[in-house]
Design a protein around this motif. Structure first.
Motif, PDB file in Angstrom:
ATOM      1  N   ALA A  18       6.024  -5.876  -4.880  1.00 49.05           N
ATOM      2  CA  ALA A  18       6.510  -6.731  -3.540  1.00 49.05           C
ATOM      3  C   ALA A  18       8.048  -6.655  -3.571  1.00 49.05           C
ATOM      4  O   ALA A  18       8.495  -7.276  -2.640  1.00 49.05           O
ATOM      5  N   ALA A  19       8.708  -5.868  -4.445  1.00 49.41           N
ATOM      6  CA  ALA A  19      10.101  -5.853  -4.573  1.00 49.41           C
ATOM      7  C   ALA A  19      10.781  -5.006  -3.444  1.00 49.41           C
ATOM      8  O   ALA A  19      12.025  -5.344  -3.096  1.00 49.41           O
ATOM      9  N   GLN A  20      10.087  -4.221  -3.185  1.00 50.81           N
ATOM     10  CA  GLN A  20      10.602  -3.235  -2.061  1.00 50.81           C
ATOM     11  C   GLN A  20       9.592  -2.583  -1.281  1.00 50.81           C
ATOM     12  O   GLN A  20       8.191  -2.550  -1.817  1.00 50.81           O
ATOM     13  N   GLY A  21       9.752  -1.587  -0.400  1.00 49.94           N
ATOM     14  CA  GLY A  21       8.755  -0.865   0.317  1.00 49.94           C
ATOM     15  C   GLY A  21       7.459  -1.521   0.830  1.00 49.94           C
ATOM     16  O   GLY A  21       7.801  -2.635   1.793  1.00 49.94           O
ATOM     17  N   ILE A  22       6.386  -0.855   0.939  1.00 49.82           N
ATOM     18  CA  ILE A  22       5.245  -1.321   1.566  1.00 49.82           C
ATOM     19  C   ILE A  22       4.864  -2.945   0.964  1.00 49.82           C
ATOM     20  O   ILE A  22       4.474  -3.642   1.884  1.00 49.82           O
ATOM     21  N   GLY A  23       4.948  -2.910  -0.256  1.00 54.33           N
ATOM     22  CA  GLY A  23       4.690  -4.224  -0.899  1.00 54.33           C
ATOM     23  C   GLY A  23       5.668  -5.489  -0.174  1.00 54.33           C
ATOM     24  O   GLY A  23       5.029  -6.358   0.122  1.00 54.33           O
ATOM     25  N   ARG A  24       6.816  -5.144  -0.062  1.00 51.81           N
ATOM     26  CA  ARG A  24       7.843  -6.162   0.476  1.00 51.81           C
ATOM     27  C   ARG A  24       7.460  -6.509   2.035  1.00 51.81           C
ATOM     28  O   ARG A  24       7.477  -7.589   2.594  1.00 51.81           O
ATOM     29  N   ALA A  25       7.179  -5.332   2.597  1.00 51.62           N
ATOM     30  CA  ALA A  25       6.731  -5.449   4.111  1.00 51.62           C
ATOM     31  C   ALA A  25       5.430  -6.421   4.102  1.00 51.62           C
ATOM     32  O   ALA A  25       5.325  -6.946   5.185  1.00 51.62           O
ATOM     33  N   VAL A  26       4.537  -6.121   3.344  1.00 45.53           N
ATOM     34  CA  VAL A  26       3.218  -7.054   3.307  1.00 45.53           C
ATOM     35  C   VAL A  26       3.541  -8.380   3.100  1.00 45.53           C
ATOM     36  O   VAL A  26       3.018  -9.297   3.804  1.00 45.53           O
ATOM     37  N   ALA A  27       4.575  -8.702   2.141  1.00 47.06           N
ATOM     38  CA  ALA A  27       4.494 -10.044   1.929  1.00 47.06           C
ATOM     39  C   ALA A  27       5.440 -10.611   2.931  1.00 47.06           C
ATOM     40  O   ALA A  27       5.019 -12.029   3.134  1.00 47.06           O
ATOM     41  N   TYR A 233       5.962  10.790   9.897  1.00 50.39           N
ATOM     42  CA  TYR A 233       5.674   9.839   8.734  1.00 50.39           C
ATOM     43  C   TYR A 233       5.747   8.484   9.596  1.00 50.39           C
ATOM     44  O   TYR A 233       5.689   8.197  10.524  1.00 50.39           O
ATOM     45  N   GLY A 234       4.773   7.411   8.951  1.00 55.34           N
ATOM     46  CA  GLY A 234       4.563   6.258   9.299  1.00 55.34           C
ATOM     47  C   GLY A 234       5.600   5.364   8.888  1.00 55.34           C
ATOM     48  O   GLY A 234       6.601   5.696   8.505  1.00 55.34           O
ATOM     49  N   THR A 235       5.448   4.060   9.662  1.00 56.13           N
ATOM     50  CA  THR A 235       6.422   3.126   9.374  1.00 56.13           C
ATOM     51  C   THR A 235       6.032   2.195   8.274  1.00 56.13           C
ATOM     52  O   THR A 235       4.653   1.915   8.188  1.00 56.13           O
ATOM     53  N   LEU A 236       6.823   1.335   7.571  1.00 60.78           N
ATOM     54  CA  LEU A 236       6.458   0.199   6.782  1.00 60.78           C
ATOM     55  C   LEU A 236       5.490  -0.587   7.369  1.00 60.78           C
ATOM     56  O   LEU A 236       4.718  -1.268   6.962  1.00 60.78           O
ATOM     57  N   ASP A 237       5.907  -1.241   8.723  1.00 61.34           N
ATOM     58  CA  ASP A 237       5.243  -1.985   9.608  1.00 61.34           C
ATOM     59  C   ASP A 237       3.676  -1.578  10.036  1.00 61.34           C
ATOM     60  O   ASP A 237       2.932  -2.356   9.971  1.00 61.34           O
ATOM     61  N   GLU A 238       3.682  -0.239  10.215  1.00 58.93           N
ATOM     62  CA  GLU A 238       2.158   0.447  10.570  1.00 58.93           C
ATOM     63  C   GLU A 238       1.713   0.309   9.086  1.00 58.93           C
ATOM     64  O   GLU A 238       0.333  -0.232   9.452  1.00 58.93           O
ATOM     65  N   GLN A 239       2.000   0.506   7.856  1.00 57.53           N
ATOM     66  CA  GLN A 239       1.300   0.216   6.714  1.00 57.53           C
ATOM     67  C   GLN A 239       0.990  -1.090   6.662  1.00 57.53           C
ATOM     68  O   GLN A 239      -0.323  -1.446   5.863  1.00 57.53           O
ATOM     69  N   ALA A 240       1.768  -2.118   6.682  1.00 61.84           N
ATOM     70  CA  ALA A 240       1.467  -3.390   6.381  1.00 61.84           C
ATOM     71  C   ALA A 240       0.444  -4.073   7.262  1.00 61.84           C
ATOM     72  O   ALA A 240      -0.262  -4.853   6.845  1.00 61.84           O
ATOM     73  N   ALA A 241       0.515  -3.485   8.587  1.00 64.20           N
ATOM     74  CA  ALA A 241      -0.354  -4.151   9.567  1.00 64.20           C
ATOM     75  C   ALA A 241      -1.966  -3.860   9.301  1.00 64.20           C
ATOM     76  O   ALA A 241      -2.692  -4.800   9.460  1.00 64.20           O
ATOM     77  N   ALA A 242      -2.161  -2.631   8.629  1.00 65.14           N
ATOM     78  CA  ALA A 242      -3.317  -2.047   8.309  1.00 65.14           C
ATOM     79  C   ALA A 242      -3.766  -3.050   7.075  1.00 65.14           C
ATOM     80  O   ALA A 242      -4.853  -3.350   6.947  1.00 65.14           O
ATOM     81  N   ILE A 243      -3.099  -3.400   6.142  1.00 63.83           N
ATOM     82  CA  ILE A 243      -3.156  -3.788   4.861  1.00 63.83           C
ATOM     83  C   ILE A 243      -3.545  -5.454   5.219  1.00 63.83           C
ATOM     84  O   ILE A 243      -4.471  -5.933   4.845  1.00 63.83           O
ATOM     85  N   CYS A 244      -2.839  -5.862   5.932  1.00 61.64           N
ATOM     86  CA  CYS A 244      -2.975  -7.496   6.476  1.00 61.64           C
ATOM     87  C   CYS A 244      -4.207  -7.564   7.261  1.00 61.64           C
ATOM     88  O   CYS A 244      -4.764  -8.499   7.061  1.00 61.64           O
ATOM     89  N   PHE A 245      -4.520  -6.647   8.027  1.00 63.26           N
ATOM     90  CA  PHE A 245      -5.781  -6.933   8.769  1.00 63.26           C
ATOM     91  C   PHE A 245      -7.021  -6.783   7.893  1.00 63.26           C
ATOM     92  O   PHE A 245      -8.092  -7.759   7.957  1.00 63.26           O
ATOM     93  N   LEU A 246      -6.978  -5.862   6.798  1.00 63.89           N
ATOM     94  CA  LEU A 246      -8.350  -5.785   5.993  1.00 63.89           C
ATOM     95  C   LEU A 246      -8.385  -7.054   5.112  1.00 63.89           C
ATOM     96  O   LEU A 246      -9.480  -7.381   4.630  1.00 63.89           O
ATOM     97  N   ALA A 247      -6.979  -7.757   4.869  1.00 66.43           N
ATOM     98  CA  ALA A 247      -7.013  -8.810   3.828  1.00 66.43           C
ATOM     99  C   ALA A 247      -7.235 -10.090   4.711  1.00 66.43           C
ATOM    100  O   ALA A 247      -7.530 -11.301   4.011  1.00 66.43           O
TER     101      ALA A 247
END
Length: 267
Positions: A18-27, A233-247
């Motif tokens: 969660a320090a950077q990248g997709i993990g940080r965007a999800v947090a 390429y996708g964006t960090l927000d696009e990746q975080a959105a999918a992860i958070c939906f599934l979560a």
């Protein structure tokens, strides 16, 4: 970022890497949506990220933000992260297993045995260990969700060890979902494609130095774009959105599923 207010209210969510990248965007999104979030990473930078999140999203939404450092390439590290999260939040409702990433980019015949092992330790074992460490707690409370982050690079060039590791993450997801379902626990995953992100504060490995290494890396970029139907390429927000939906509870009837988030590339 589109915020779904209070979607994670009352939930304690652990996000690894969660320090950077997709993990940080999800947090950031979890905190903005009312969840108590625990950021886990082996880089000390994670405490600074948690502090910034605490001052911004966490403070604005009156939700606690915590951070723990642990080396998730080891089982002891996964236990430390899980115990730290429980000590901070009192429970765990969601685990997002995000640690991983290509260290080297080159054709398989150029990898040394040591490099192959390091790739597998980086991109398979953190998910394997965190699932093992967190699962007993989720089973005990008879609820919870594990969201793993795989990759569509399981069908990609110049990173066979990474591809094998992320294929393992897919297998963990589909197999563990069968075992966890009777206990009220869901196990799902996303498979990101190429994702635009700011320069990494902590590098995964050596940057391409020689002209040959740069050419091998460019082959990855070209193949990633070409494999995407959207040709980008996708964006960090696009990746975080999918992860958070599934979560979230919105995905309560989804388990054992790996969702490609790669502009149409199915991996």
């Amino acid at each position: 970022m589109t915020v779904h207010a209070n979607r994670f209210a009352g939930k304690a969510v652990v996000v690894t890497g969660a320090a950077q990248g997709i993990g940080r965007a999800v947090a950031e999104r979890i905190a903005a949506e009312g969840g108590e979030v625990v950021l886990a990473d082996r880089a000390e930078l994670v405490h600074d990220v948690a502090g910034a999140l605490r001052e911004a999203g966490g403070k604005a939404h009156s939700v606690p933000v915590h951070s723990v450092t642990a080396d998730l390439e080891t089982y002891d590290g996964a236990l430390a992260a899980t115990d730290g999260a429980l000590a901070a939040a009192g429970r765990i409702d969601v685990v997002v297993n995000n640690v991983g990433g290509t260290i080297w980019a080159k054709p398989y015949e150029h990898y040394t045995p040591e490099e192959i092992e390091k790739e597998v330790r980086r991109s398979l074992f953190p998910t394997l260990w965190m699932c093992r460490a967190a699962l007993p707690h989720l089973i005990a409370q008879r609820s919870g969700t594990i969201v793993n982050v795989s990759s569509v690079a399981t069908r990609g060039v110049n990173r066979v060890p990474y591809a094998a590791s992320k294929g393992g993450v897919r297998a963990i997801t589909t197999a563990l979902a069968l075992e966890a379902a009777p206990h009220g626990v869901r196990v799902v995953a996303t498979a990101p494609g190429g994702t635009e992100a700011p320069p990494r504060a902590v590098q995964r490995g050596p940057l391409p130095a020689t002209e040959q290494e740069k050419a091998w890396y460019q082959q990855i970029v070209d193949q990633t774009v070409e494999s995407s139907l959207l040709k980008r390429y996708g964006t960090l927000d696009e990746q975080a959105a999918a992860i958070c939906f599934l979560a979230s509870d919105e995905a309560s009837y989804i388990t054992g599923t790996v969702l490609p988030v790669a502009g149409g590339d199915l991996g």
